[in-house]
Design an enzyme around this catalytic site. Structure first.
Site, short mmCIF file in Angstrom:
data_model
loop_
_atom_site.label_atom_id
_atom_site.label_comp_id
_atom_site.label_asym_id
_atom_site.label_seq_id
_atom_site.Cartn_x
_atom_site.Cartn_y
_atom_site.Cartn_z
N HIS A 157 -10.22 2.31 3.14
CA HIS A 157 -9.84 2.97 4.13
C HIS A 157 -9.99 4.56 3.55
CE1 HIS A 157 -6.40 -0.16 5.01
NE2 HIS A 157 -7.55 -0.40 5.51
N TYR B 14 0.89 -1.19 0.00
CA TYR B 14 0.10 0.07 -0.03
C TYR B 14 0.93 1.18 0.11
CZ TYR B 14 -3.41 -3.19 2.65
OH TYR B 14 -4.01 -4.30 3.02
N ASN C 11 -3.89 1.40 7.87
CA ASN C 11 -4.87 1.02 8.43
C ASN C 11 -5.36 2.07 9.61
OD1 ASN C 11 -4.13 -1.51 7.25
ND2 ASN C 11 -6.18 -2.23 7.93
N1 6FA Z 1 -9.40 -0.03 9.35
C1 6FA Z 1 -8.43 -0.66 10.32
O1 6FA Z 1 -7.73 0.56 10.77
N2 6FA Z 1 -7.95 -1.83 10.10
C2 6FA Z 1 -8.38 -2.69 9.27
O2 6FA Z 1 -8.10 -3.89 9.55
C3 6FA Z 1 -9.47 -2.31 8.36
N3 6FA Z 1 -9.99 -3.23 7.62
C4 6FA Z 1 -11.28 -2.76 7.03
C5 6FA Z 1 -11.87 -3.69 6.22
O3 6FA Z 1 -11.37 -4.96 6.32
C6 6FA Z 1 -13.14 -3.57 5.78
C7 6FA Z 1 -13.95 -4.54 4.81
C8 6FA Z 1 -13.78 -2.14 6.03
C9 6FA Z 1 -15.11 -1.60 5.29
C10 6FA Z 1 -12.97 -1.13 6.54
C11 6FA Z 1 -11.67 -1.40 7.08
N4 6FA Z 1 -11.05 -0.65 7.85
C12 6FA Z 1 -9.93 -1.00 8.50
C13 6FA Z 1 -11.47 0.78 7.64
C14 6FA Z 1 -12.14 1.17 8.98
O4 6FA Z 1 -12.85 0.37 9.48
C15 6FA Z 1 -12.71 2.57 8.77
O5 6FA Z 1 -11.60 3.61 8.37
C16 6FA Z 1 -13.38 3.24 9.98
O6 6FA Z 1 -14.13 2.24 10.63
C17 6FA Z 1 -14.07 4.62 9.57
O7 6FA Z 1 -14.78 5.02 10.66
P1 6FA Z 1 -15.87 6.25 10.70
O8 6FA Z 1 -16.32 6.65 12.05
O9 6FA Z 1 -15.41 7.11 9.60
O10 6FA Z 1 -16.99 5.47 9.97
P2 6FA Z 1 -17.78 4.05 10.25
O11 6FA Z 1 -17.90 3.54 8.81
O12 6FA Z 1 -16.96 2.95 10.98
O13 6FA Z 1 -18.90 4.21 10.93
C18 6FA Z 1 -20.18 5.14 10.38
C19 6FA Z 1 -21.45 4.69 10.85
O14 6FA Z 1 -22.54 5.49 10.58
C20 6FA Z 1 -21.74 3.33 10.44
O15 6FA Z 1 -22.04 2.37 11.57
C21 6FA Z 1 -23.03 3.53 9.51
O16 6FA Z 1 -24.02 2.42 9.52
C22 6FA Z 1 -23.54 4.73 10.23
N5 6FA Z 1 -24.35 5.59 9.38
C23 6FA Z 1 -24.01 6.01 8.01
N6 6FA Z 1 -24.86 6.71 7.49
C24 6FA Z 1 -25.84 6.76 8.50
C25 6FA Z 1 -27.24 7.71 8.42
N7 6FA Z 1 -27.41 8.18 7.44
N8 6FA Z 1 -27.89 7.65 9.44
C26 6FA Z 1 -27.42 6.94 10.61
N9 6FA Z 1 -26.23 6.10 10.70
C27 6FA Z 1 -25.55 6.23 9.43
#
Ligand code: 6FA
Length: 763
Positions: free
Chosen positions: A697, A617, A740
């Protein structure tokens, strides 16, 4: 009667086929009323197929589709009815003559195809269909709107039973713009199994236009009114909500998804451990199984890339890799305002709440470490040192170590097991799940509440703020921009997309639109897989079937005491090296090593039980950027891909890969499988499908900065030109973390909580 989308513009639109439940992008040619539809797998699925659909009035005896937008030198698909079945073939034409049958693609007619008195309908899977090899060769750009063409005839083919039948020249043809970039659907695998979606992806508007005053909606709201409403329970949301509620503020977290790990009420129990209560999300080693499940409800269905839509957001579905941030990633050189560079106290707070481990198994042993042993030999010979990754976070040059995670007790842990639990113990905190926020409710620059899709929780679905209350968007790099666009905040073309959507009535008056560069500056680590083989490796069956039929002894060991291979996710080693690009910009190269591989393209024979992957990466310092946006169904996608748009990034990545494989021959019996021995690193990178470079990411789509023309939030994470709207998630990151990102996001959320609490004027 068929439910056919009537489309008059020369452009595909979202189309839900109520007969099979598939959500397509479709175009209906107005002169013959033939619909041409297509849906693609999630972009990161690294796939070369799609599902197509023709819905054809019977007057049309054969219909053809060109996914190259022309008759010659493009992949052509042609079909016609024969009795009650559909006959089809792929063709290619190198001149304006009868197209010949072309063997590359595999066409499979899907069950919802039929012939009736008025129409014939062909629903088909087209594999190996995003590129074709004729005299010139060609490929489909799956990130954008492509020119497609149709042709048809009212004259039947010469031998309808024969897929290779000849036919006369088409009686009509035409062209349109097929939105392929917006046609990726995380439900795709379900469609192949015949399971459609129950509804269109289009959110149903639930409330009238509202620019109500702060008091107009608060009185009868069953969920009450709040000092802080945090939208999203992911890495950013859970941390900031916990610190705000700890400070005595009345905090509501609204999460669109449902339960995840068992402690949240999740009940998707591992079939191999039916009495354990352990869900797919609890067991670290089941991580790889998320991507092959036919019903991945945990991924957001209205985002074209993988994003977690459940309690914990990405932290409930990710690989758990967890690296405390470096000084470099929060530096002003990485775009952060100077008042954010001192991340250490906040990272220390994070570390105290959520420590890391590189020995996740409860018996203190490491498992499946053969790739570590091989790659450490390579790296040692390249001058790398070995460290415990999180013991010296700033050492990120010529260094490697055992993969570090935020797992505890052999389980996925993360903010759900820590920050959320302390929050839930407080009376002034509430988590509302299965509730989607569509937009913020505002009077000009003052936010008064949020508009949800659940009318049972408040008048018109509105949840109100207390006086001086604040809304914090933590909906992730795709979710946060979408809420901003629907709130009339963002560039004109995105607000226009909302105006063209069923949510148009929810927008504030145009006089209140706020023009900010929401969606720009989007970044994700470009990543390239190298696949290698060595006789010492156990590829762990390439992680196939671990959900349904895991190795029995390993499953039993995990159930007994959370130990063994399932106590860790697939990565085993991570490494970093710093490079100076041709442009003089310093970039970090990061690597992840894991047993097994998927989607291998090679001319070499290999033993699939002895392979492993090194994913390379680019991280902090990467200069390539893309753009996140929505279409008129409000589906979110990268409308400009962010990988390797700057040749300086490409040059560093190529050099980095060359260095990693430079001394392969020093490790006896180690063999590079992909790229193979006739492919140069340059051409491997140049020909790598850009969408496969995705790392999940995503950052930067609501970046922090010092002015409202280049950033979306100010130095307090407050959205410019609003009084009380904040963003705390990955989207504020101006530059990429060192890999990550979840620890960096949680550290930033700790810091944001402190800044927001200190900001005058709040509740
Ligand atoms: N990051 C790491 O550091 N290590 C890893 O191993 C890693 N692997 C992955 C991975 O394998 C996958 C498949 C994915 C998808 C991501 C990975 N990441 C990894 C990245 C990491 O998980 C993300 O960078 C991190 O979780 C991002 O954090 P945020 O707070 O920016 O956002 P989230 O996606 O965690 O949370 C957003 C939440 O808002 C979700 O629960 C969603 O359902 C909710 N949401 C979205 N829109 C909404 C709405 N309109 N109303 C209410 N809720 C909403």
């Amino acid at each position: 009667m068929l439910n056919i989308a009537i489309v008059t513009a020369q452009q595909s639109v979202a189309f839900h086929d109520s007969e099979n439940g598939f959500n397509f992008q479709a175009y209906t040619d107005p002169s013959h009323n033939v619909t041409y539809a297509a849906v693609f797998p999630p972009v990161c699925a690294n796939s070369t197929e799609f599902i197509g659909e023709f819905i054809v009035p019977v007057a049309n005896k054969w219909v053809g589709l060109s996914i190259g937008g022309a008759m010659i030198n493009a992949l052509l698909l042609v079909a016609w009815p024969n009795g009650n079945s559909i006959v089809s073939s792929a063709r290619i034409a190198t001149d304006y003559v009868q197209p010949t049958v072309y063997a590359g693609p595999t066409l499979t007619t899907l069950p919802s195809s039929h012939v009736n008195a008025t129409h014939w309908k062909w629903v088909f899977r087209c594999q190996n269909c995003t590129s074709w090899a004729d005299t010139t060769g060609g490929s489909l750009d799956i990130s954008t709107t492509d020119a497609w063409a149709w042709a048809l005839s009212t004259v039947a083919v010469n031998n309808p039973a024969d897929p290779a039948s000849t036919f006369q020249e088409h009686t009509d043809f035409g062209f349109w713009g097929q939105n392929v970039g917006g046609a990726h659907d995380s439900n795709y695998a379900n469609y192949l199994n015949g399971q459609g979606a129950t509804a269109t992806p289009t959110p149903t508007p639930t409330a009238p236009t509202t620019t109500s005053s702060p008091t107009s909606t608060a009185v009868t709201n069953p969920v009450g009114s709040w000092d802080y409403i945090v939208v999203g329970s992911g890495a950013g949301g859970l941390v900031v909500a916990d610190r705000l509620s700890e400070a005595g503020k009345k905090v509501l977290v609204i999460e669109r998804g449902g339960p995840s790990v068992a402690i949240t009420g999740g009940n998707v129990v591992w079939p191999a451990a039916p009495n354990s209560g352990l869900t797919r999300f609890d067991v670290p080693g089941l991580f790889e199984s998320e991507f092959s499940d036919p019903n991945p409800f945990w991924f957001c269905k209205d985002i074209t890339f993988f994003a977690g839509c459940l309690v914990g957001g990405g932290t409930s579905v990710n690989g758990g890799l967890y690296w405390f941030p470096t000084t470099a990633e929060f530096a002003t050189s990485n775009g952060w305002p100077s008042n954010w560079t001192n991340h250490q106290p906040y990272t220390a707070k994070l570390q105290a709440r959520l420590p890391s481990t590189d020995v996740p198994s409860t018996d203190g042993k490491r498992y499946l470490e053969q790739p570590y042993n091989i790659v450490s030999q390579l790296l040692n010979a390249q001058g790398y040192g070995n460290t415990t990754i999180n013991s010296n976070s700033d050492w990120k040059d010529h260094v490697y170590g055992y993969s570090a995670w935020n797992f505890q007790q052999g389980l996925r842990w993360g903010p759900v097991h820590t920050y959320l639990q302390t929050s839930l113990a407080r009376k002034n905190f509430k988590l509302l799940i299965n509730t989607q926020v569509n937009s913020v409710v505002r009077n000009g620059s003052t936010i008064t509440g949020v508009l949800t899709n659940d009318t049972s929780i408040g008048p018109g679905g509105v949840v109100s703020l207390n006086p001086n209350g604040r809304v914090i968007l933590s909906a992730g790099s795709f979710g946060t921009p979408r809420i901003l666009f629907q709130s009339g905040i963002g560039p004109a073309d995105m607000i226009q997309a909302v105006q063209n959507s069923p949510s148009a009535s929810q927008l504030p008056p145009a006089s209140q639109f706020i023009n900010l560069p929401v969606g720009y500056n989007a970044a994700d680590n470009p990543s390239i897989n190298l696949v290698l083989q060595h006789p010492s490796i156990d590829s762990y069956d390439n992680w196939n079937n671990i959900w349904t039929t895991p190795r029995p002894a390993d499953a039993a060991q995990f159930v007994a005491n959370h130990s063994g291979p399932f106590a860790g996710a697939s990565p085993k080693l991570n490494f970093w090296r710093v490079y100076l690009g041709p442009d003089g910009v310093q970039r970090y190269l990061q690597g992840t090593v894991r047993p097994g591989a998927s989607g291998i393209t090679t001319s070499l024979a290999y033993n699939s039980s002895q392979i492993f992957t090194i994913t390379v990466y680019l991280s902090t310092g990467t200069t390539s950027r893309g753009r996140i946006g929505i279409d008129s169904t409000l589906k979110a996608s990268p409308i400009v891909f962010p990988w390797l748009t700057d040749p300086n990034d490409t040059a560093v990545l190529v050099q980095g890969i060359k260095d990693i494989i430079a001394n392969l021959k020093t490790v006896p019996n180690l063999q590079l499988i992909a790229p193979d021995n006739v492919t140069t690193v340059e051409s491997y990178v140049a020909n790598y499908d850009p969408s496969s470079m995705c790392s999940n990411h995503w950052t930067g789509s609501a970046r922090i900065g010092s002015n409202s023309s280049t950033s979306v939030v100010d130095q307090n994470a407050k959205v410019w030109n609003t009084n009380n709207l904040f963003v705390v998630d990955a989207s504020i990151f101006p530059g990429l973390p060192v890999g990550n990102p979840q620890a960096a996001i949680m550290s930033a959320a700790e810091q944001a909580a402190t800044k927001i609490l200190a900001l005058a004027g709040g509740p």
